[in-house]
Design a protein around this motif. Structure first.
Motif, PDB file in Angstrom:
ATOM      1  N   PRO A  38       0.821  -1.211   0.000  1.00 51.42           N
ATOM      2  CA  PRO A  38       0.000   0.000   0.000  1.00 51.42           C
ATOM      3  C   PRO A  38       0.856   1.263   0.000  1.00 51.42           C
ATOM      4  O   PRO A  38       0.716   2.146   0.854  1.00 51.42           O
ATOM      5  CB  PRO A  38      -0.797  -0.145   1.291  1.00 51.42           C
ATOM      6  N   LEU A  39       1.752   1.359  -0.978  1.00 47.16           N
ATOM      7  CA  LEU A  39       2.694   2.472  -1.069  1.00 47.16           C
ATOM      8  C   LEU A  39       2.754   2.974  -2.502  1.00 47.16           C
ATOM      9  O   LEU A  39       2.618   2.184  -3.456  1.00 47.16           O
ATOM     10  CB  LEU A  39       4.099   2.030  -0.636  1.00 47.16           C
ATOM     11  N   PRO A  40       3.002   4.270  -2.686  1.00 54.21           N
ATOM     12  CA  PRO A  40       3.145   4.805  -4.051  1.00 54.21           C
ATOM     13  C   PRO A  40       4.424   4.321  -4.721  1.00 54.21           C
ATOM     14  O   PRO A  40       5.345   3.814  -4.068  1.00 54.21           O
ATOM     15  CB  PRO A  40       3.189   6.328  -3.826  1.00 54.21           C
ATOM     16  N   ASP A  41       4.491   4.499  -6.022  1.00 53.97           N
ATOM     17  CA  ASP A  41       5.713   4.203  -6.763  1.00 53.97           C
ATOM     18  C   ASP A  41       6.864   5.064  -6.237  1.00 53.97           C
ATOM     19  O   ASP A  41       6.668   6.223  -5.842  1.00 53.97           O
ATOM     20  CB  ASP A  41       5.527   4.501  -8.251  1.00 53.97           C
ATOM     21  N   ALA A  51       8.699  -7.513  -9.009  1.00 49.98           N
ATOM     22  CA  ALA A  51       8.075  -6.338  -9.615  1.00 49.98           C
ATOM     23  C   ALA A  51       7.678  -5.312  -8.563  1.00 49.98           C
ATOM     24  O   ALA A  51       7.882  -4.100  -8.748  1.00 49.98           O
ATOM     25  CB  ALA A  51       6.852  -6.764 -10.437  1.00 49.98           C
ATOM     26  N   GLU A  52       7.142  -5.773  -7.454  1.00 55.53           N
ATOM     27  CA  GLU A  52       6.701  -4.846  -6.414  1.00 55.53           C
ATOM     28  C   GLU A  52       7.892  -4.206  -5.708  1.00 55.53           C
ATOM     29  O   GLU A  52       7.853  -3.029  -5.337  1.00 55.53           O
ATOM     30  CB  GLU A  52       5.804  -5.582  -5.410  1.00 55.53           C
ATOM     31  N   THR A  53       8.957  -4.973  -5.534  1.00 58.69           N
ATOM     32  CA  THR A  53      10.180  -4.415  -4.952  1.00 58.69           C
ATOM     33  C   THR A  53      10.699  -3.268  -5.811  1.00 58.69           C
ATOM     34  O   THR A  53      11.006  -2.178  -5.303  1.00 58.69           O
ATOM     35  CB  THR A  53      11.258  -5.514  -4.847  1.00 58.69           C
ATOM     36  N   ALA A  54      10.804  -3.487  -7.107  1.00 61.46           N
ATOM     37  CA  ALA A  54      11.303  -2.445  -8.011  1.00 61.46           C
ATOM     38  C   ALA A  54      10.347  -1.259  -8.078  1.00 61.46           C
ATOM     39  O   ALA A  54      10.789  -0.107  -8.223  1.00 61.46           O
ATOM     40  CB  ALA A  54      11.513  -3.033  -9.400  1.00 61.46           C
ATOM     41  N   ARG A  55       9.061  -1.515  -7.968  1.00 61.24           N
ATOM     42  CA  ARG A  55       8.076  -0.434  -8.091  1.00 61.24           C
ATOM     43  C   ARG A  55       8.195   0.592  -6.975  1.00 61.24           C
ATOM     44  O   ARG A  55       8.139   1.799  -7.225  1.00 61.24           O
ATOM     45  CB  ARG A  55       6.650  -1.011  -8.093  1.00 61.24           C
ATOM     46  N   VAL A  56       8.352   0.143  -5.737  1.00 68.64           N
ATOM     47  CA  VAL A  56       8.309   1.085  -4.611  1.00 68.64           C
ATOM     48  C   VAL A  56       9.665   1.710  -4.293  1.00 68.64           C
ATOM     49  O   VAL A  56       9.733   2.707  -3.578  1.00 68.64           O
ATOM     50  CB  VAL A  56       7.722   0.428  -3.341  1.00 68.64           C
ATOM     51  N   LEU A  57      10.758   1.154  -4.844  1.00 68.86           N
ATOM     52  CA  LEU A  57      12.077   1.738  -4.602  1.00 68.86           C
ATOM     53  C   LEU A  57      12.289   2.983  -5.461  1.00 68.86           C
ATOM     54  O   LEU A  57      11.883   3.035  -6.618  1.00 68.86           O
ATOM     55  CB  LEU A  57      13.179   0.731  -4.923  1.00 68.86           C
ATOM     56  N   THR A  58      12.946   3.975  -4.885  1.00 67.90           N
ATOM     57  CA  THR A  58      13.373   5.137  -5.661  1.00 67.90           C
ATOM     58  C   THR A  58      14.424   4.710  -6.684  1.00 67.90           C
ATOM     59  O   THR A  58      14.998   3.622  -6.592  1.00 67.90           O
ATOM     60  CB  THR A  58      13.962   6.216  -4.741  1.00 67.90           C
ATOM     61  N   HIS A  59      14.711   5.585  -7.654  1.00 64.61           N
ATOM     62  CA  HIS A  59      15.628   5.207  -8.729  1.00 64.61           C
ATOM     63  C   HIS A  59      17.021   4.885  -8.206  1.00 64.61           C
ATOM     64  O   HIS A  59      17.760   4.107  -8.815  1.00 64.61           O
ATOM     65  CB  HIS A  59      15.696   6.316  -9.786  1.00 64.61           C
ATOM     66  N   ASP A  60      17.397   5.493  -7.067  1.00 70.04           N
ATOM     67  CA  ASP A  60      18.709   5.226  -6.484  1.00 70.04           C
ATOM     68  C   ASP A  60      18.592   4.400  -5.208  1.00 70.04           C
ATOM     69  O   ASP A  60      19.514   4.349  -4.393  1.00 70.04           O
ATOM     70  CB  ASP A  60      19.436   6.538  -6.190  1.00 70.04           C
ATOM     71  N   GLY A  61      17.449   3.728  -5.033  1.00 75.85           N
ATOM     72  CA  GLY A  61      17.220   2.934  -3.839  1.00 75.85           C
ATOM     73  C   GLY A  61      17.987   1.616  -3.852  1.00 75.85           C
ATOM     74  O   GLY A  61      18.530   1.194  -4.889  1.00 75.85           O
ATOM     75  N   VAL A  62      18.017   0.953  -2.700  1.00 74.05           N
ATOM     76  CA  VAL A  62      18.738  -0.315  -2.578  1.00 74.05           C
ATOM     77  C   VAL A  62      17.858  -1.354  -1.893  1.00 74.05           C
ATOM     78  O   VAL A  62      16.969  -1.030  -1.103  1.00 74.05           O
ATOM     79  CB  VAL A  62      20.064  -0.171  -1.798  1.00 74.05           C
TER      80      VAL A  62
END
Length: 213
Positions: free
Chosen positions: A136-139, A155-166
């Motif tokens: 339940p979190l935004p992109d 897919a969900e992991t990549a969706r909620v991480l920022t572009h420079d997230g880890v």
């Protein structure tokens, strides 16, 4: 691409290795789920939540390994790490939340099991009951995902991480753990291109994965 760091925290005696039969079945499920060969259904989620609800009260004394070596090592040597909010998936009773809170300004603890989250009272200030396959979190809303002995939903992991997230991928018992996935399998399953830094620590293994897309 994977960078493997040398071990600095030794593996002590007394590793609580789970029974091979059950662990083998769960590892196969974890691999198939991450690779998209196995579906994640509402029935599966309900079954797992019910299992962990039953284990919650005694989890810390009967099921938890009691060692945070892999996570501590990842936080120490896996950087640089972003300074934004951290999403702790499969947070359980919150055993690792205080350690994550020493590094990240906010830790959001998510678990399928309501009973587990109730046991985390006093450890996890922000607790959310949710399915990690549909958060339940935004992109692009969190800088870090900490997944400790957790199933991978790529897919969900990549969706909620920022572009420079880890992604902090922690296996407390290493390849003996029931949900073990090596860093190479995690990187392959995630959409796009990812690089990993990994090592062994204590009884377990860790990897810090970054998108290179």
């Amino acid at each position: 691409m994977t960078a493997i760091l040398p071990r600095v925290l030794p593996s002590p005696d007394g590793k609580p290795v789970p029974p091979p039969g059950t662990a083998d079945v769960l590892r196969a499920f974890a691999h198939d789920l991450a690779a998209g060969r196995r579906p994640w259904t509402a029935e599966t989620a309900q079954f797992i939540a019910a299992q962990f609800d039953q284990l919650a009260t005694d989890w810390d004394t009967t099921r938890a390994t009691g060692r945070d070596d892999p996570l501590r090592d990842a936080l120490t040597r896996g950087g640089p790490l972003p300074t934004g909010p951290c999403l702790e998936l499969g947070s359980g009773t919150g055993l690792f939340t205080p350690l994550l809170s020493t590094v990240f300004p906010q830790v959001i603890s998510v678990d399928l099991s309501l009973r587990m989250l109730q046991e985390a009272h006093g450890r996890s200030p922000v607790r959310v009951q949710a399915d990690a396959s549909a958060l339940p979190l935004p992109d692009s809303s969190v800088s870090v995902i900490a997944a400790i002995d957790m199933l991978l939903f790529p897919a969900e992991t990549a969706r909620v991480l920022t572009h420079d997230g880890v992604l902090l991928w922690i296996n407390q018992l290493g390849s003996d753990g029931p949900l073990y996935l090596p860093a190479t399998a995690v990187a392959t399953a995630l959409p796009g291109a990812w690089q990993a830094t990994e090592s062994e620590a204590g009884w377990g293994t860790w990897a810090v994965l970054r998108s290179t897309r």
